[in-house]
Design a protein around this motif. Structure first.
Motif, mmCIF file in Angstrom:
data_model
loop_
_atom_site.group_PDB
_atom_site.id
_atom_site.type_symbol
_atom_site.label_atom_id
_atom_site.label_comp_id
_atom_site.label_asym_id
_atom_site.label_seq_id
_atom_site.Cartn_x
_atom_site.Cartn_y
_atom_site.Cartn_z
ATOM 1 N N GLY A 172 40.534 33.931 27.620
ATOM 2 C CA GLY A 172 40.591 35.317 27.573
ATOM 3 C C GLY A 172 39.650 36.048 28.566
ATOM 4 O O GLY A 172 39.683 37.327 28.417
ATOM 5 N N CYS A 173 39.178 35.398 29.633
ATOM 6 C CA CYS A 173 38.264 35.865 30.315
ATOM 7 C C CYS A 173 39.059 36.707 31.350
ATOM 8 O O CYS A 173 39.834 36.059 32.318
ATOM 9 N N HIS A 174 38.835 38.008 31.682
ATOM 10 C CA HIS A 174 39.607 38.826 32.755
ATOM 11 C C HIS A 174 38.410 39.664 33.678
ATOM 12 O O HIS A 174 37.144 39.976 32.815
ATOM 13 N N VAL A 175 38.801 40.459 34.394
ATOM 14 C CA VAL A 175 38.048 41.021 35.276
ATOM 15 C C VAL A 175 37.212 42.110 34.691
ATOM 16 O O VAL A 175 35.845 42.375 34.665
ATOM 17 N N TYR A 176 37.935 43.068 33.751
ATOM 18 C CA TYR A 176 37.375 44.132 33.075
ATOM 19 C C TYR A 176 36.248 43.743 32.295
ATOM 20 O O TYR A 176 35.224 44.275 32.012
ATOM 21 N N SER A 177 36.382 42.589 31.586
ATOM 22 C CA SER A 177 35.321 42.230 30.726
ATOM 23 C C SER A 177 34.096 41.735 31.397
ATOM 24 O O SER A 177 33.024 41.925 30.929
ATOM 25 N N MET A 178 34.380 41.081 32.414
ATOM 26 C CA MET A 178 33.335 40.409 33.226
ATOM 27 C C MET A 178 32.437 41.744 33.887
ATOM 28 O O MET A 178 31.167 41.706 33.592
ATOM 29 N N LEU A 179 32.994 42.780 34.152
ATOM 30 C CA LEU A 179 32.395 43.908 34.703
ATOM 31 C C LEU A 179 31.740 44.851 33.730
ATOM 32 O O LEU A 179 30.939 45.447 34.086
ATOM 33 N N LYS A 180 32.480 44.876 32.541
ATOM 34 C CA LYS A 180 31.778 45.794 31.639
ATOM 35 C C LYS A 180 30.402 45.195 30.988
ATOM 36 O O LYS A 180 29.610 46.208 30.829
ATOM 37 N N PHE A 181 30.196 44.023 30.997
ATOM 38 C CA PHE A 181 28.919 43.541 30.372
ATOM 39 C C PHE A 181 27.877 43.215 31.801
ATOM 40 O O PHE A 181 28.436 42.751 32.713
ATOM 41 N N LYS A 182 26.631 43.471 31.628
ATOM 42 C CA LYS A 182 25.664 43.384 32.587
ATOM 43 C C LYS A 182 25.300 41.973 32.845
ATOM 44 O O LYS A 182 25.293 41.664 34.125
ATOM 45 N N LYS A 183 25.473 40.912 31.852
ATOM 46 C CA LYS A 183 25.250 39.716 32.088
ATOM 47 C C LYS A 183 26.217 38.819 31.638
ATOM 48 O O LYS A 183 26.990 38.846 30.670
ATOM 49 N N LEU A 184 26.656 37.624 32.477
ATOM 50 C CA LEU A 184 27.653 37.021 32.022
ATOM 51 C C LEU A 184 27.074 35.578 31.756
ATOM 52 O O LEU A 184 26.389 34.915 32.724
ATOM 53 N N VAL A 185 27.385 34.939 30.662
ATOM 54 C CA VAL A 185 26.646 33.553 30.071
ATOM 55 C C VAL A 185 27.862 32.605 30.030
ATOM 56 O O VAL A 185 28.911 32.860 29.409
ATOM 57 N N LEU A 186 27.850 31.494 31.083
ATOM 58 C CA LEU A 186 29.018 30.396 30.930
ATOM 59 C C LEU A 186 28.486 29.035 30.595
ATOM 60 O O LEU A 186 27.427 28.760 30.897
ATOM 61 N N SER A 187 29.247 28.496 29.839
ATOM 62 C CA SER A 187 29.062 26.906 29.530
ATOM 63 C C SER A 187 29.569 26.036 30.561
ATOM 64 O O SER A 187 30.527 26.446 31.372
ATOM 65 N N LEU A 188 28.982 25.038 30.637
ATOM 66 C CA LEU A 188 29.515 23.894 31.869
ATOM 67 C C LEU A 188 30.995 23.695 31.490
ATOM 68 O O LEU A 188 31.746 23.709 32.564
ATOM 69 N N ALA A 189 31.432 23.665 30.504
ATOM 70 C CA ALA A 189 32.765 23.286 30.140
ATOM 71 C C ALA A 189 33.720 24.600 30.650
ATOM 72 O O ALA A 189 34.857 24.377 31.323
ATOM 73 N N ALA A 190 33.037 25.693 30.418
ATOM 74 C CA ALA A 190 34.049 27.002 30.923
ATOM 75 C C ALA A 190 33.880 26.942 32.530
ATOM 76 O O ALA A 190 35.001 27.358 33.056
ATOM 77 N N VAL A 191 32.847 26.757 32.844
ATOM 78 C CA VAL A 191 32.861 26.521 34.548
ATOM 79 C C VAL A 191 33.798 25.599 34.949
ATOM 80 O O VAL A 191 34.744 26.038 36.117
ATOM 81 N N ARG A 192 34.123 24.359 34.241
ATOM 82 C CA ARG A 192 35.041 23.525 34.650
ATOM 83 C C ARG A 192 36.342 23.972 34.656
ATOM 84 O O ARG A 192 37.227 23.937 35.371
ATOM 85 N N SER A 193 36.556 24.472 33.396
ATOM 86 C CA SER A 193 38.104 25.088 33.232
ATOM 87 C C SER A 193 38.305 26.341 33.990
ATOM 88 O O SER A 193 39.514 26.296 34.589
ATOM 89 N N LEU A 194 37.196 27.116 34.487
ATOM 90 C CA LEU A 194 37.834 28.276 35.337
ATOM 91 C C LEU A 194 37.929 27.810 36.743
ATOM 92 O O LEU A 194 38.988 28.132 37.396
ATOM 93 N N GLU A 195 37.214 26.779 37.187
ATOM 94 C CA GLU A 195 37.269 26.260 38.517
ATOM 95 C C GLU A 195 38.832 25.828 38.538
ATOM 96 O O GLU A 195 39.591 25.858 39.541
ATOM 97 N N GLU A 196 39.084 25.100 37.483
ATOM 98 C CA GLU A 196 40.548 24.138 37.257
ATOM 99 C C GLU A 196 41.542 25.398 37.197
ATOM 100 O O GLU A 196 42.549 25.382 38.100
ATOM 101 N N ARG A 197 41.380 26.475 36.778
ATOM 102 C CA ARG A 197 42.276 27.523 36.538
ATOM 103 C C ARG A 197 42.360 28.460 37.927
ATOM 104 O O ARG A 197 43.708 28.745 38.118
ATOM 105 N N LEU A 198 41.436 28.695 38.427
ATOM 106 C CA LEU A 198 41.410 29.591 39.637
ATOM 107 C C LEU A 198 41.670 28.920 40.933
ATOM 108 O O LEU A 198 42.092 29.521 41.946
ATOM 109 N N GLU A 199 41.623 27.231 41.049
ATOM 110 C CA GLU A 199 41.859 26.862 42.670
ATOM 111 C C GLU A 199 43.317 26.313 42.651
ATOM 112 O O GLU A 199 43.546 25.957 43.555
ATOM 113 N N LYS A 200 44.023 26.689 41.483
ATOM 114 C CA LYS A 200 45.484 26.347 41.695
ATOM 115 C C LYS A 200 46.110 27.031 42.970
ATOM 116 O O LYS A 200 47.097 26.522 43.568
ATOM 117 N N ASP A 201 45.940 28.224 43.070
ATOM 118 C CA ASP A 201 46.405 29.218 43.983
ATOM 119 C C ASP A 201 45.701 29.276 45.437
ATOM 120 O O ASP A 201 46.335 30.037 46.269
#
Length: 162
Positions: A132-161
């Motif tokens: 459910g992570c998208h640009v609007y929610s990332m920019l709306k909040f001042k700080k962004l806290v990620l877990s290592l599992a989320a970092v791995r999943s985001l890398e996997e999701r964003l590296e495809k293209d």
């Protein structure tokens, strides 16, 4: 006469220059615009790199809470400068795997249940799964806290293209 006696006003649908007979209905009409998947992924990548440049990105090993108490969570987040009266608004992103957890019932929808319940009443904190992570929610909040599992999943999701 001009035919305008007792007309009410000059914009009824059957008059020249008047309204549309069955025009847009406001809330019912959809004004969203479509963005391609590649463009959305690129936006998430840019938002992540911008948070890193600003120093607003916090990465934790996991987001498992020992208890569901908001008071304990408030004290923990207050030390990080999140929540509280003078703390910043934060978006917390996790991707917990139920198979890795010691109790499978403690993870629901990719989020630790205790952590989700404990942050539920904190006004300045929002908890999301990495899907459910998208640009609007990332920019709306001042700080962004990620877990290592989320970092791995985001890398996997964003590296495809790339």
């Amino acid at each position: 006469g001009g035919g305008t006696a007792r007309a009410g006003h000059s914009r009824p649908a059957h008059w020249r220059g008047g309204a549309k007979a069955h025009g847009p209905k406001g809330k019912i009409q959809d004004y969203t615009t479509k963005l391609n998947k590649k463009v959305r992924k690129m936006g998430v990548r840019h938002a992540l790199s911008q948070k890193l440049k600003e120093g607003s990105l916090i990465i934790t090993s996991d987001m498992a809470a020992p208890t569901h108490k908001t008071k304990d969570m408030y004290a923990m987040l207050d030390r990080l400068g999140i929540a509280g009266k003078k703390g910043d608004m934060a978006l917390m992103i996790d991707d917990a795997d139920p198979n890795d957890a010691e109790n499978e019932a403690s993870v629901y929808g990719g989020l630790d249940v205790n952590f989700k319940v404990a942050t539920g009443n904190l006004k300045k904190v929002k908890m999301l799964n990495q899907k459910g992570c998208h640009v609007y929610s990332m920019l709306k909040f001042k700080k962004l806290v990620l877990s290592l599992a989320a970092v791995r999943s985001l890398e996997e999701r964003l590296e495809k293209d790339l």
